[in-house]
Scaffold this active site. Structure first.
Site, PDB file in Angstrom:
ATOM      1  N   PRO A  63     -15.137  36.610   6.414  1.00 35.63           N
ATOM      2  CG  PRO A  63     -16.867  36.518   7.982  1.00 35.63           C
ATOM      3  CD  PRO A  63     -15.535  37.147   7.714  1.00 35.63           C
ATOM      4  CG  HIS A  64     -15.779  35.120   1.345  1.00 36.34           C
ATOM      5  ND1 HIS A  64     -14.659  35.102   2.145  1.00 36.34           N
ATOM      6  CD2 HIS A  64     -15.536  34.252   0.350  1.00 36.34           C
ATOM      7  CE1 HIS A  64     -13.777  34.268   1.653  1.00 36.34           C
ATOM      8  NE2 HIS A  64     -14.283  33.714   0.573  1.00 36.34           N
ATOM      9  N   GLY A  65     -19.718  34.661   1.422  1.00 37.48           N
ATOM     10  CA  GLY A  65     -20.567  33.678   0.786  1.00 37.48           C
ATOM     11  C   GLY A  65     -21.159  34.233  -0.495  1.00 37.48           C
TER      12      GLY A  65
END
Length: 145
Positions: A63-65
């Site tokens: 997951p990334h942001g």
């Protein structure tokens, strides 16, 4: 340059679903001073996760942001006590989670970090060393080769 600090690793996290895992890793980054705003960062990561799964297969999710809520780009990592359904591309449950927190304004930095991590995660020897780790120290050593 490694973006994974030992203080940003959770060894044997208990999470019921991907959202609990993401929240725990985001909290770890927040507690270690990487975030300006925990809630905004968490919302950014969840929004991205809801667009398309970040379960890349082989028991791994990334997951990334990219967010204005980040002070300094970093990666938090967790091993999960019990594998969870991450809607991974290969249908396998996830046991290893790498949360990328990329400061908005770092240009293409997030793509470089994601590409670098993805390349490492395609190496069977690298994956094996992670999966064979029996402690936080061994895990930290394995992910930073």
């Amino acid at each position: 340059m490694s973006y994974i600090e030992k203080s940003n690793i959770i060894y044997n996290l208990e999470a019921k679903n991907k959202y609990e895992a993401i929240k725990a890793l985001a909290k770890k980054l927040d507690n270690n001073g990487y975030l300006n705003d925990f809630d905004v960062f968490l919302e950014d990561v969840i929004e991205r996760e809801n667009q398309i799964t970040t379960g890349v297969g082989n028991g791994i999710a990334i997951p990334h942001g990219k967010s204005k809520a980040i002070k300094k780009s970093a990666i938090a990592m967790a091993t999960l006590i019990n594998p969870i359904n991450w809607e991974s591309l290969d249908g396998e449950e996830t046991k290893y989670v790498f949360l990328l927190a990329i400061k908005d304004g770092d240009g293409t930095e997030h793509l470089k970090v994601l590409a670098n991590l993805s390349a490492k995660l395609m190496d069977d020897a690298y994956i094996s060393s992670i999966k064979e780790s029996k402690s936080l120290d061994q895990l930290y050593e394995a992910i930073n080769i």
